[in-house]
Scaffold this motif. Structure first.
Motif, PDB file in Angstrom:
ATOM      1  N   SER A   1       6.954  25.027  63.247  1.00 39.80           N
ATOM      2  CA  SER A   1       7.854  25.835  62.428  1.00 39.80           C
ATOM      3  C   SER A   1       8.163  25.146  61.103  1.00 39.80           C
ATOM      4  CB  SER A   1       9.152  26.100  63.194  1.00 39.80           C
ATOM      5  OG  SER A   1       9.787  24.877  63.512  1.00 39.80           O
TER       6      SER A   1
ATOM      7  N   ALA B   1       1.822  27.165  59.976  1.00 35.69           N
ATOM      8  CA  ALA B   1       2.889  27.423  60.946  1.00 35.69           C
ATOM      9  C   ALA B   1       3.985  28.307  60.357  1.00 35.69           C
ATOM     10  CB  ALA B   1       3.494  26.106  61.429  1.00 35.69           C
TER      11      ALA B   1
ATOM     12  N   ASP C   1       0.401  22.434  69.581  1.00 37.50           N
ATOM     13  CA  ASP C   1       1.864  22.380  69.452  1.00 37.50           C
ATOM     14  C   ASP C   1       2.380  23.614  68.730  1.00 37.50           C
ATOM     15  OD1 ASP C   1       1.878  19.862  70.596  1.00 37.50           O
ATOM     16  OD2 ASP C   1       2.366  18.795  68.732  1.00 37.50           O
ATOM     17  N   HIS C   2       3.600  24.033  69.061  1.00 35.05           N
ATOM     18  CA  HIS C   2       4.261  25.086  68.296  1.00 35.05           C
ATOM     19  C   HIS C   2       4.738  24.458  66.990  1.00 35.05           C
ATOM     20  CE1 HIS C   2       6.717  28.453  67.166  1.00 35.05           C
ATOM     21  NE2 HIS C   2       7.748  27.637  67.026  1.00 35.05           N
TER      22      HIS C   2
ATOM     23  N   ASP D   1       2.490  33.097  63.817  1.00 37.46           N
ATOM     24  CA  ASP D   1       3.167  32.659  65.040  1.00 37.46           C
ATOM     25  C   ASP D   1       2.120  32.258  66.076  1.00 37.46           C
ATOM     26  OD1 ASP D   1       5.234  32.125  66.789  1.00 37.46           O
ATOM     27  OD2 ASP D   1       5.289  34.179  67.550  1.00 37.46           O
ATOM     28  N   LYS D   2       1.374  31.188  65.752  1.00 34.99           N
ATOM     29  CA  LYS D   2       0.334  30.683  66.638  1.00 34.99           C
ATOM     30  C   LYS D   2       0.448  29.161  66.708  1.00 34.99           C
ATOM     31  CE  LYS D   2      -2.940  34.397  65.964  1.00 34.99           C
ATOM     32  NZ  LYS D   2      -4.300  34.779  65.617  1.00 34.99           N
ATOM     33  N   PRO D   3      -0.084  28.562  67.764  1.00 34.06           N
ATOM     34  CA  PRO D   3      -0.033  27.097  67.890  1.00 34.06           C
ATOM     35  C   PRO D   3      -0.798  26.401  66.763  1.00 34.06           C
ATOM     36  CG  PRO D   3      -0.673  28.123  69.968  1.00 34.06           C
ATOM     37  CD  PRO D   3      -0.692  29.200  68.914  1.00 34.06           C
ATOM     38  N   ARG D   4      -0.497  25.121  66.557  1.00 35.52           N
ATOM     39  CA  ARG D   4      -1.195  24.311  65.552  1.00 35.52           C
ATOM     40  C   ARG D   4      -2.695  24.319  65.864  1.00 35.52           C
ATOM     41  NH1 ARG D   4       2.294  22.819  61.364  1.00 35.52           N
ATOM     42  NH2 ARG D   4       4.256  22.119  62.230  1.00 35.52           N
TER      43      ARG D   4
END
Length: 71
Positions: free
Chosen positions: A21, A57, A18-19, A61-64
Motif C-alpha cells: 500500500s 501497489a 506481499d500486499h 489491488d494485487k500482491p507485489r
C-alpha cells in the motif's frame, strides 16, 4: 503521508506476493529489484538516489510482483 525510513544493507523491503500500500523513493544508497524463478534470484533493476519503486501497489489491488532489497 510520507516518512523517511532507513534500511540497512542486505535487508528486504518487501517480497514478491506481499500486499503493498506504499511506494518508495531512494534518497541514498541502492536497492535491488528481483524475482525468484526456479529457486534462483533474477535481477531486474537497480534503484539509486532519486529513483522510485513499488508504485504499482498504489494503482492496483494485487500482491507485489517482485522483491526489493537494499544492497
Amino acid at each position: 503521508m510520507a516518512s523517511i525510513v532507513t534500511v540497512k544493507a542486505g535487508k528486504t523491503i518487501f517480497k514478491e506476493g506481499d500486499h503493498g500500500s506504499s511506494m518508495y523513493i531512494v534518497l541514498d544508497g541502492e536497492v535491488e529489484i528481483y524475482v525468484i524463478i526456479s529457486a534462483q534470484e533474477v535481477h531486474l533493476a537497480s534503484m539509486k538516489g532519486g529513483d522510485f519503486f513499488g508504485e504499482m501497489a498504489l494503482f492496483r489491488d494485487k500482491p507485489r510482483s517482485a522483491c526489493a532489497r537494499v544492497i
